[in-house]
Structure formats: structure tokens, C-alpha cells
Design a protein around this motif. Structure first.
Motif, PDB file in Angstrom:
ATOM      1  N   GLY A 160       0.856  -1.178   0.000  1.00  0.00           N
ATOM      2  CA  GLY A 160       0.000   0.000   0.000  1.00  0.00           C
ATOM      3  C   GLY A 160       0.889   1.224   0.000  1.00  0.00           C
ATOM      4  O   GLY A 160       1.985   1.202   0.549  1.00  0.00           O
ATOM      5  N   ASP A 161       0.433   2.274  -0.640  1.00  0.00           N
ATOM      6  CA  ASP A 161       1.251   3.476  -0.648  1.00  0.00           C
ATOM      7  C   ASP A 161       0.403   4.709  -0.395  1.00  0.00           C
ATOM      8  O   ASP A 161      -0.821   4.681  -0.517  1.00  0.00           O
ATOM      9  N   SER A 162       1.069   5.770  -0.015  1.00  0.00           N
ATOM     10  CA  SER A 162       0.408   7.048   0.240  1.00  0.00           C
ATOM     11  C   SER A 162       1.438   8.153   0.139  1.00  0.00           C
ATOM     12  O   SER A 162       2.641   7.907   0.155  1.00  0.00           O
ATOM     13  N   LYS A 163       0.950   9.334   0.078  1.00  0.00           N
ATOM     14  CA  LYS A 163       1.830  10.498   0.095  1.00  0.00           C
ATOM     15  C   LYS A 163       2.034  10.892   1.549  1.00  0.00           C
ATOM     16  O   LYS A 163       1.154  10.746   2.373  1.00  0.00           O
ATOM     17  N   SER A 164       3.201  11.379   1.839  1.00  0.00           N
ATOM     18  CA  SER A 164       3.510  11.873   3.176  1.00  0.00           C
ATOM     19  C   SER A 164       3.708  13.380   3.072  1.00  0.00           C
ATOM     20  O   SER A 164       3.860  13.916   1.971  1.00  0.00           O
ATOM     21  N   ASN A 224      10.035   9.860  -1.360  1.00  0.00           N
ATOM     22  CA  ASN A 224       9.030  10.565  -2.148  1.00  0.00           C
ATOM     23  C   ASN A 224       7.603  10.116  -1.833  1.00  0.00           C
ATOM     24  O   ASN A 224       6.666  10.797  -2.184  1.00  0.00           O
ATOM     25  N   GLN A 225       7.426   8.952  -1.250  1.00  0.00           N
ATOM     26  CA  GLN A 225       6.133   8.429  -0.846  1.00  0.00           C
ATOM     27  C   GLN A 225       6.330   7.535   0.370  1.00  0.00           C
ATOM     28  O   GLN A 225       7.453   7.232   0.748  1.00  0.00           O
ATOM     29  N   PHE A 226       5.207   7.088   0.936  1.00  0.00           N
ATOM     30  CA  PHE A 226       5.249   6.151   2.049  1.00  0.00           C
ATOM     31  C   PHE A 226       4.710   4.820   1.549  1.00  0.00           C
ATOM     32  O   PHE A 226       3.649   4.769   0.921  1.00  0.00           O
ATOM     33  N   PHE A 227       5.436   3.746   1.809  1.00  0.00           N
ATOM     34  CA  PHE A 227       5.030   2.411   1.380  1.00  0.00           C
ATOM     35  C   PHE A 227       4.903   1.488   2.589  1.00  0.00           C
ATOM     36  O   PHE A 227       5.718   1.549   3.508  1.00  0.00           O
ATOM     37  N   LEU A 228       3.899   0.631   2.550  1.00  0.00           N
ATOM     38  CA  LEU A 228       3.698  -0.391   3.564  1.00  0.00           C
ATOM     39  C   LEU A 228       3.572  -1.729   2.849  1.00  0.00           C
ATOM     40  O   LEU A 228       2.650  -1.926   2.046  1.00  0.00           O
ATOM     41  N   GLY A 229       4.509  -2.631   3.090  1.00  0.00           N
ATOM     42  CA  GLY A 229       4.471  -3.964   2.500  1.00  0.00           C
ATOM     43  C   GLY A 229       3.974  -4.967   3.524  1.00  0.00           C
ATOM     44  O   GLY A 229       4.435  -4.966   4.665  1.00  0.00           O
ATOM     45  N   LEU A 230       3.033  -5.799   3.120  1.00  0.00           N
ATOM     46  CA  LEU A 230       2.463  -6.805   4.012  1.00  0.00           C
ATOM     47  C   LEU A 230       2.481  -8.171   3.335  1.00  0.00           C
ATOM     48  O   LEU A 230       2.144  -8.290   2.160  1.00  0.00           O
ATOM     49  N   ALA A 284       5.559  -7.617   7.844  1.00  0.00           N
ATOM     50  CA  ALA A 284       5.228  -6.209   7.588  1.00  0.00           C
ATOM     51  C   ALA A 284       6.491  -5.373   7.615  1.00  0.00           C
ATOM     52  O   ALA A 284       7.365  -5.580   8.455  1.00  0.00           O
ATOM     53  N   GLU A 285       6.572  -4.447   6.672  1.00  0.00           N
ATOM     54  CA  GLU A 285       7.693  -3.520   6.632  1.00  0.00           C
ATOM     55  C   GLU A 285       7.228  -2.262   5.919  1.00  0.00           C
ATOM     56  O   GLU A 285       6.315  -2.303   5.093  1.00  0.00           O
ATOM     57  N   ALA A 310      -0.064   8.905   6.891  1.00  0.00           N
ATOM     58  CA  ALA A 310       0.397   8.177   5.711  1.00  0.00           C
ATOM     59  C   ALA A 310       0.310   6.672   5.939  1.00  0.00           C
ATOM     60  O   ALA A 310      -0.053   5.924   5.019  1.00  0.00           O
ATOM     61  N   LEU A 311       0.604   6.220   7.146  1.00  0.00           N
ATOM     62  CA  LEU A 311       0.504   4.795   7.473  1.00  0.00           C
ATOM     63  C   LEU A 311      -0.939   4.320   7.369  1.00  0.00           C
ATOM     64  O   LEU A 311      -1.212   3.246   6.827  1.00  0.00           O
ATOM     65  N   ILE A 312      -1.869   5.107   7.861  1.00  0.00           N
ATOM     66  CA  ILE A 312      -3.293   4.749   7.781  1.00  0.00           C
ATOM     67  C   ILE A 312      -3.742   4.652   6.324  1.00  0.00           C
ATOM     68  O   ILE A 312      -4.407   3.685   5.933  1.00  0.00           O
ATOM     69  N   VAL A 313      -3.364   5.628   5.519  1.00  0.00           N
ATOM     70  CA  VAL A 313      -3.736   5.619   4.099  1.00  0.00           C
ATOM     71  C   VAL A 313      -3.099   4.418   3.388  1.00  0.00           C
ATOM     72  O   VAL A 313      -3.757   3.723   2.601  1.00  0.00           O
ATOM     73  N   ALA A 314      -1.832   4.148   3.668  1.00  0.00           N
ATOM     74  CA  ALA A 314      -1.143   3.013   3.038  1.00  0.00           C
ATOM     75  C   ALA A 314      -1.782   1.689   3.454  1.00  0.00           C
ATOM     76  O   ALA A 314      -1.951   0.786   2.630  1.00  0.00           O
ATOM     77  N   TYR A 315      -2.154   1.562   4.730  1.00  0.00           N
ATOM     78  CA  TYR A 315      -2.827   0.342   5.185  1.00  0.00           C
ATOM     79  C   TYR A 315      -4.163   0.175   4.456  1.00  0.00           C
ATOM     80  O   TYR A 315      -4.487  -0.916   3.968  1.00  0.00           O
TER      81      TYR A 315
END
Length: 110
Positions: free
Chosen positions: A11-15, A26-32, A44-45, A86-91
Motif C-alpha cells: 500500500g502506498d500514500s503520500k507523506s 518521495n512516498q510512504f510504502f507499507l508492504g504486508l 510487515a515492513e 500516511a501509514l493509515i492511508v497506506a494500510y
């Protein structure tokens, strides 16, 4: 490392503009990594700038069910890093992708 029963979703989002994560990635990424037989998160990372952030986020997600509302509650009540929104949006982005994949896999089995 991961069984064949798992999938990887990002999941990704802008920070915010002046956030260290934005300056570095340049962005926030959450890998699950999710076990599809149970819906449980097994890895998770994120694109954090320090290792402690990654380890803490790992602890918020691993062993949780992917669609458990407690994840958002834990982010809101326990994670106070500058990238909280950004973490909430990426999740939520990762959850959307997970639900699409689950639906596609379910329709393929019928």
C-alpha cells in the motif's frame, strides 16, 4: 521464507512535504505478507527512515487479521510518528488490494 500460501501486498500514500520519509522516498510504502488461508499478516515492513520505526510497525501488524479494525485503532493510539496519517492511508490501500485479490481468488475457485 514464506509459504506458497502467502501473498505480498503493498500500500502506498503520500507523506507530508517536509517529512524525512518524503525527502528520502518521495512516498510512504507499507508492504504486508498475508497468509491467504487465514487472512493473518505474517510479515510487515514500511519505508521508514529508521529501523526502530520498521520494527514497531511490524509489531502493530504481524499476527493480526488483515481486515481487523484493531489495526487502525493501534495505529491511532500507539503510533505517533510523523507518518501516522500516511501509514493509515497506506494500510487502507493495502487492504483494498487484499480484498480485490481475495475476491478474485474466491471467484476462480468456484
Amino acid at each position: 521464507m514464506y509459504s506458497k500460501n502467502t501473498i505480498f501486498v503493498i500500500g502506498d500514500s503520500k507523506s507530508g512535504r517536509n517529512k524525512p520519509i518524503t525527502l528520502r522516498y518521495n512516498q510512504f510504502f507499507l508492504g504486508l505478507v498475508i497468509d491467504m488461508s487465514s487472512g493473518r499478516i505474517v510479515g510487515a515492513e514500511c519505508s521508514a527512515t529508521i529501523g526502530l520505526t520498521n520494527r514497531f510497525i511490524h509489531s502493530l501488524f504481524v499476527d493480526q487479521l488483515m481486515d481487523d479494525p484493531v489495526i487502525l485503532e493501534n495505529i491511532s493510539t500507539r503510533y505517533f510518528g510523523s507518518s501516522q496519517k500516511a501509514l493509515i492511508v497506506a494500510y487502507n490501500d493495502a487492504l483494498k488490494k487484499y480484498n480485490q485479490i481475495s475476491a478474485a481468488l474466491s471467484s476462480n475457485q468456484t
